[in-house]
Structure formats: C-alpha cells, structure tokens
Design an enzyme around this catalytic site. Structure first.
Site, PDB file in Angstrom:
ATOM      1  N   ASP A 118       4.237   2.303  -3.372  1.00  0.00           N
ATOM      2  CA  ASP A 118       4.777   2.304  -4.522  1.00  0.00           C
ATOM      3  C   ASP A 118       5.584   3.497  -5.214  1.00  0.00           C
ATOM      4  O   ASP A 118       6.435   3.417  -5.907  1.00  0.00           O
ATOM      5  CB  ASP A 118       3.549   2.016  -5.758  1.00  0.00           C
ATOM      6  N   ARG A 119       5.489   4.715  -4.165  1.00  0.00           N
ATOM      7  CA  ARG A 119       6.325   5.805  -4.579  1.00  0.00           C
ATOM      8  C   ARG A 119       7.637   5.981  -3.803  1.00  0.00           C
ATOM      9  O   ARG A 119       7.846   5.188  -2.875  1.00  0.00           O
ATOM     10  CB  ARG A 119       5.562   7.083  -4.441  1.00  0.00           C
ATOM     11  N   SER A 129      -3.611   5.295  -2.571  1.00  0.00           N
ATOM     12  CA  SER A 129      -2.030   5.777  -2.575  1.00  0.00           C
ATOM     13  C   SER A 129      -1.699   6.885  -1.625  1.00  0.00           C
ATOM     14  O   SER A 129      -1.828   6.519  -0.619  1.00  0.00           O
ATOM     15  CB  SER A 129      -2.037   6.030  -4.157  1.00  0.00           C
ATOM     16  N   HIS A 130      -1.392   8.073  -2.156  1.00  0.00           N
ATOM     17  CA  HIS A 130      -0.881   9.112  -1.370  1.00  0.00           C
ATOM     18  C   HIS A 130      -1.682  10.116  -1.021  1.00  0.00           C
ATOM     19  O   HIS A 130      -1.619  10.977  -0.142  1.00  0.00           O
ATOM     20  CB  HIS A 130       0.271  10.123  -2.172  1.00  0.00           C
ATOM     21  N   LYS A 175       4.793   0.339  -9.690  1.00  0.00           N
ATOM     22  CA  LYS A 175       6.076   0.862  -9.197  1.00  0.00           C
ATOM     23  C   LYS A 175       6.292   0.324  -7.893  1.00  0.00           C
ATOM     24  O   LYS A 175       5.647  -0.283  -7.225  1.00  0.00           O
ATOM     25  CB  LYS A 175       6.056   2.674  -9.195  1.00  0.00           C
ATOM     26  N   ASP A 195       0.779   3.298  -0.235  1.00  0.00           N
ATOM     27  CA  ASP A 195       0.577   2.093  -0.648  1.00  0.00           C
ATOM     28  C   ASP A 195       1.974   1.378  -0.869  1.00  0.00           C
ATOM     29  O   ASP A 195       1.885   0.645  -1.810  1.00  0.00           O
ATOM     30  CB  ASP A 195      -0.551   1.934  -1.840  1.00  0.00           C
ATOM     31  N   ASP A 243       5.155   6.132  -0.082  1.00  0.00           N
ATOM     32  CA  ASP A 243       3.766   6.542   0.209  1.00  0.00           C
ATOM     33  C   ASP A 243       2.861   5.692   0.685  1.00  0.00           C
ATOM     34  O   ASP A 243       3.372   4.572   1.039  1.00  0.00           O
ATOM     35  CB  ASP A 243       3.196   7.087  -1.323  1.00  0.00           C
TER      36      ASP A 243
HETATM   37  C1  VG1 Z   1      -0.630  10.627 -10.008  1.00  0.00           C
HETATM   38  C2  VG1 Z   1       1.014  11.046 -10.493  1.00  0.00           C
HETATM   39  C3  VG1 Z   1       0.885   9.503 -11.586  1.00  0.00           C
HETATM   40  C4  VG1 Z   1       0.617   8.265 -10.818  1.00  0.00           C
HETATM   41  C5  VG1 Z   1      -0.639   8.400 -10.395  1.00  0.00           C
HETATM   42  C6  VG1 Z   1      -0.778   7.178  -9.287  1.00  0.00           C
HETATM   43  O1  VG1 Z   1      -1.362  11.111 -11.062  1.00  0.00           O
HETATM   44  O2  VG1 Z   1       1.168  12.040 -11.303  1.00  0.00           O
HETATM   45  O3  VG1 Z   1       2.387   9.626 -12.183  1.00  0.00           O
HETATM   46  O4  VG1 Z   1       0.962   7.251 -11.751  1.00  0.00           O
HETATM   47  O5  VG1 Z   1      -0.712   9.400  -9.479  1.00  0.00           O
HETATM   48  O6  VG1 Z   1       0.106   7.182  -8.458  1.00  0.00           O
HETATM   49  P1  VG1 Z   1      -2.338  12.192 -11.435  1.00  0.00           P
HETATM   50  O7  VG1 Z   1      -3.182  11.754 -12.446  1.00  0.00           O
HETATM   51  O8  VG1 Z   1      -2.767  12.687 -10.127  1.00  0.00           O
HETATM   52  O9  VG1 Z   1      -1.323  13.195 -12.075  1.00  0.00           O
HETATM   53  V1  VG1 Z   1      -0.055   6.334  -6.998  1.00  0.00           V
HETATM   54  O10 VG1 Z   1       1.276   6.417  -6.067  1.00  0.00           O
HETATM   55  O11 VG1 Z   1      -1.558   7.220  -6.770  1.00  0.00           O
HETATM   56  O12 VG1 Z   1      -0.704   4.676  -7.329  1.00  0.00           O
HETATM   57 CO    CO Z   2       0.966   5.060  -4.599  1.00  0.00          CO
END
Ligand code: VG1
Ligand code: CO
Length: 548
Positions: free
Chosen positions: A286-287, A118-119, A381, A284, A282
């Site tokens: 989704d954000r 992801s990010h 998302k 991937d 981001d």
């Molecule tokens: C974070 C965010 C959460 C999100 C998750 C995956 O998790 O707070 O809201 O669903 O990342 O998003 P954490 O446990 O680090 O707070 V992504 O865009 O990484 O798939």
């Molecule tokens: Co993501």
C-alpha cells in the site's frame, strides 16, 4: 438453527487484554500471535462486533509473511462456524492491501481479513498483524475497533469448523458442505482496474521508446502484480524488477519503502545511468516511494504533483471533487488545492479516516506522509497505483521527473519536509513526554524562539464531516510565525517500546532556499522541536533512529 454443515467444535479459553487495534489493525510479534487462542480470540471478537449477515461472503489474504497461511486456515475455520458461506482467498494466500480492498468491493463481499503488519519486519522473530475491512473495502472505523477490543476481553469460548487442509496454490473453487471457497489469482482483477485508470498504450509505447523503470518489491506482496503490469502488460524488461519474489521474512529486511530501507534503489537513482522512474512498495503493497534521476519525491510533494496534473491522467480527466491529507503530511497539497479552487480536508493519521470522505464523494485523491497515496478506486492506499500515476505523468508531460518537480516548486514553492523517529525503549517515558508536552501547549503561543515566534500550539482533534464522529488526541502541532510547523505524535503500529514521530515542515518560495536539501533547511527546526518537547531530558534519547 445453525446451517453450518461442517462439523463444529467449541473451544473454551481465557480472554486476552491486549488486543486493541492500532493505526491499522492489530500488530504483534509472531510469538504473541502464536499463543494459544490468541488469533482466534481476536477474530472471534471481530465476528461478534461485525454482526455479518447469514451466509456472508468474506475476502481473505495477506502479504505472505510468516504465519500467513496458518492464519488463513484458522480464520477460515472460525468463519465457517460463524455461518460465512463464501470465502474468496488470494492464491498462495497473497493479496496486497489495496487489492483486498478492491476484491471486497468488486465481489460485493461483506468484509475481509487482511493479514499484514505492513512495513514491519517478518519471519518467526518478526511481526504479524490482522486488519478487518468492512463491506465498502475500508478499514474498520474507530468505533468498531474500540468495540472489537472491548469484546476481545470477553471471549471465553469460540467455535471452529473442521476444514480439510486447503491447497492455496491452485486457483478455482473448493466446494465444502455449507461453504464455498474460491482461490483467486488477483493480479488479473487488479491489472484490469489499473487499465481503467491509466493510459497503458501510451505507457507501453514510452517504454518501447526507451523509458526505463525500476521497481523494488522489497520481497513483499507486490512482486506478482508488478510483473504482470510492468513486464507482461507494459513491456518493461526483467531488469526493471528488484526483489520481486514474496518471501515470508522479506529477505530478512525491513519492507519499508523509504530512503533508509530502500538504500540500494536510492543509490541507483544517483548513478550516472539512472532509470527515468524508480519506485518501491512495502510488505503489503500500500505504500510507495518515488524517485527519479538524482531526485527524491517526498510523499507530500507526490500527492501535490498528482493533484496539479490529475486531469492529464485518463481516470481523473473529469476532475476530482476535493482532496485530503493526514494532518502530519506536508501542506504542499493544500497550496495546489487552493490554486485549483478545490476543498482540502485534514484528517488524523491512518487511512481509515479518509474512507468516509471517499465514500461520500467529497474527495478523489488523498495522501499520507508515510509514503501512502491513493484515490477513490479502492479504500486503501495503493503503491502500484502511485507508480502508474507517475509513469502516466512522465508519459503525458513528456518531461523527466526532476523537471516536473522543479517546475512544481517554481510555481507553488517547496515544502521542505522531514520525519524524525525517536525510538524510546521504555514506553512509560514516551507517555510522560506526551503528557508534559500536552500540558505545555497553552503556554507556548507567543514565546520567542530563534529567528521567530511561536504563533500557536494545539492538539489535533478531528470532527468527521460525514458521520459526525470525533477523534481526539491525534497529534500535537506547533506553528511558527514564519509559517514553519512541527508535529508530534506517537506511532500506533510498533510492537515494542514506543516511537515518537516528529514531523518538520517549512515552505520556501525563494529559489535559493528551494535548491537546498531538507536537512539543511530544517536543521534549526529539528533542534527547536527536540527542545520544545524536552526529548533528551525526559527520555534519555538524544538522536532520532530515523530521519526520513
Ligand atoms: C504508520 C504511518 C501511517 C500509516 C500507518 C499504516 O502509522 O505513520 O501514516 O497509515 O503506519 O500504514 P504510525 O501510527 O506508526 O505512525 V501501513 O503501510 O502500516 O498499513
Ligand atoms: Co503497508
């Protein structure tokens, strides 16, 4: 009898102990994934836990980060040995997270592997990740990820089929004995899905009429989708796109759409000739982060504004049955849901918790505070979807973004909101803080704090109304008598140390307070939050690394 016709080899290995998936899949440093058999052990455990039907169809793709293509080849080899007969793979190995979810659903696949952290940063020194999504397109539920972890500790052998090298650049079918592989250009499928939800004619006409859009792909996976939708279909010029080429290391940056990591976009929103809508997604896809001229839409406000106006958007004109937000997300959407007479569900952090509600038709929109919003069109998302939702709103409401926000706050009040991230290098200190805070919760209610008193303090537990499952330890919350709220939880997506997230929120109805920036309105609450959890005392960390 084994139907696989490709030659299969059996490999023996020693199990790993550290493969418990976090908030969204297994995320580790690339170097960890590069250890012998590490990736195969996890994927083997997924196959054992998923018990797919014979001749299963799977979707495979990722955000293009370093190790993406190699992982695709290795997962394909395991899949073939497990009797999977069809693989749908994104061209160049790319599939955004929402598009992977869509393809699983639209192709009636039995599941899919999404290769993303992801990010998190990419590149050889960065992070890699694997997520398994089930046939509904949703992330594996908690019971299944627990099972995957358990099984991963028992993997002492696995089988791989010998596949020829795959050319991921060329779309089309590759026929192998017992296995058909289709390489797909997913931008067309996704654009068609979006065209069914939003008024493309009205948006294109607004862009022709001078509406200016700027989208920052942060060198993640969204660039090709953004180009197809914003430029080819809606007619936005090439200057509308920033960092739209996917890169394996995201250009060395953190592909996280927030005001810190997308500072350049924020600077453009503050310029005299700022575009009408600015957005980022981001790694991937989704954000989303949404900005307008001199204004920033907080994630909690974004879902609240969407809900308030959803009937203006074609795909939602018939209304939604309800909404949901993750517990730490601001309660702005609750206020709108109440005004509209709609149920509003509160779930733990992690998109998978929305999926039963979406699947059972209880909700039609949902959002998280971490810049994530989506609807029932997929089970993840969706960053570009959120940008299109706002673009469609600007078009139909005929007002600039800052005016839409101001009117929203005038009507519903404003939920000032901030997330503070304390990076704690020594994870043991972070666990100690959590234990101490948990122990102190029962004594907090009734205590006086500057200007008010603590009304209640508890730890969030979720009872899924659809499958009856219970998820404990989903964050600690402290409610003040004046309505303000503090939430604490540990991040489940990091790959080193621990990150304590502190979420601060205060609902203001007075015009003077509404006009103030969050850092002013929430300053006292931030101090109180640090004091209640004794953050500096226990961890030695005095300041958050991020204040978003
Ligand atoms: C974070 C965010 C959460 C999100 C998750 C995956 O998790 O707070 O809201 O669903 O990342 O998003 P954490 O446990 O680090 O707070 V992504 O865009 O990484 O798939
Ligand atoms: Co993501």
């Amino acid at each position: 009898m084994n139907q696989t016709l490709l030659p299969v080899t059996e490999v023996t290995c020693t199990p790993y102990d550290d493969q418990r998936p976090g908030t969204a899949g297994l995320r580790r440093k690339v170097a960890v994934f590069q250890q012998p058999h590490y990736l195969e052990t996890f994927v083997e455990a997924v196959f054992r836990a998923a018990s797919l039907p014979a001749g299963a169809r799977l979707v495979l793709g990722g955000d293009g980060r370093y190790f993406n293509d190699e992982a695709i080849g290795r997962i394909a080899a395991l899949a073939a040995a497990h009797g999977v007969s069809e693989l749908v793979i994104g061209q160049h190995g790319l599939l955004s997270t929402p598009v992977a979810s869509h393809l699983i659903r639209s192709r009636r696949a039995d599941g899919g592997f999404l290769l993303t952290a992801s990010h998190n940063p990419g590149g050889p020194e960065g992070d890699f990740g694997i997520k398994f999504n089930v046939a509904s397109g949703a992330q594996a539920p908690e019971a299944m990820t627990d099972r995957i972890h358990e099984l991963s500790r028992q993997v002492t052998r696995y089988r791989v089929a010998q596949l020829p090298p795959l050319d991921l650049a060329r779309t089309g079918k590759i026929g192998l004995p017992g296995l058909s592989i289709e390489i797909v250009d997913s931008t067309a499928d996704y654009a068609a899905l979006m065209q069914g939800l939003f008024d493309f004619d009205a948006m294109a006409s607004a862009i022709r009429g001078g509406l200016r859009l700027r989208f920052d792909g942060m060198h993640g996976v969204t660039g090709p989708y953004a180009k197809r939708i914003f430029c080819d279909l809606l007619g936005a010029g090439p200057e509308s796109l920033l960092r739209a080429e996917p890169l394996p290391d995201f250009g060395g940056l953190h592909p996280d759409p927030n005001p810190v990591d997308a500072a350049e976009l924020v600077a453009q929103s503050l310029a005299a000739d700022a575009p009408d809508l600015l957005a980022a997604s981001d790694g991937d896809g989704d954000r989303n982060m949404i900005l307008g001229p001199h204004s920033f839409v907080s994630p909690g406000d974004s879902i609240a504004v969407m809900l308030a106006h959803h009937r203006h958007v074609p795909g939602y004109a018939g209304g939604v049955p309800g909404v949901a937000r993750s517990m730490p997300t601001s309660r702005a959407v609750d206020v709108v849901a109440e005004a509209l007479g709609l149920p509003c569900f509160e779930t733990p952090t992690g998109w998978r918790f929305f999926c039963n509600l979406l699947e059972s038709g209880r909700i039609g929109l949902c959002g998280e505070e971490s810049f994530g919003t989506s609807s029932a069109h997929v089970r993840e998302k969706d960053g570009i979807w959120a940008v299109l939702f706002w673009l469609n709103l600007l078009t139909v409401l005929g007002q600039p973004l800052p005016a839409i926000l101001a009117a929203h706050w005038h009507r519903f009040g404003r939920h000032h909101y901030q997330r503070e991230d304390y990076f704690i290098a020594d994870a043991a200190r972070a666990s100690e803080l959590v234990e101490e805070l948990r122990a102190s919760l029962p004594g907090l209610a009734g205590q006086s704090v500057p200007g008010t008193r603590i009304l209640a303090a508890d730890e969030f537990s979720y009872h899924d109304p659809v499958d009856g499952s219970v998820s404990d330890h989903q964050g600690m919350r402290v409610l003040l008598e004046d309505g303000a709220r503090i939430v604490y939880r540990l991040s489940g997506t990091g790959t080193s140390g621990a990150t304590l997230r502190v979420y601060l929120e205060r609902h203001s109805r007075q015009p003077n307070a509404i006009a103030q920036p969050p850092e002013v309105v929430l300053k006292d609450l931030a101090t109180l939050a640090a004091r209640i959890a004794r953050i500096a005392e226990i961890t030695g960390v005095h300041e958050p690394q991020y204040r978003i």
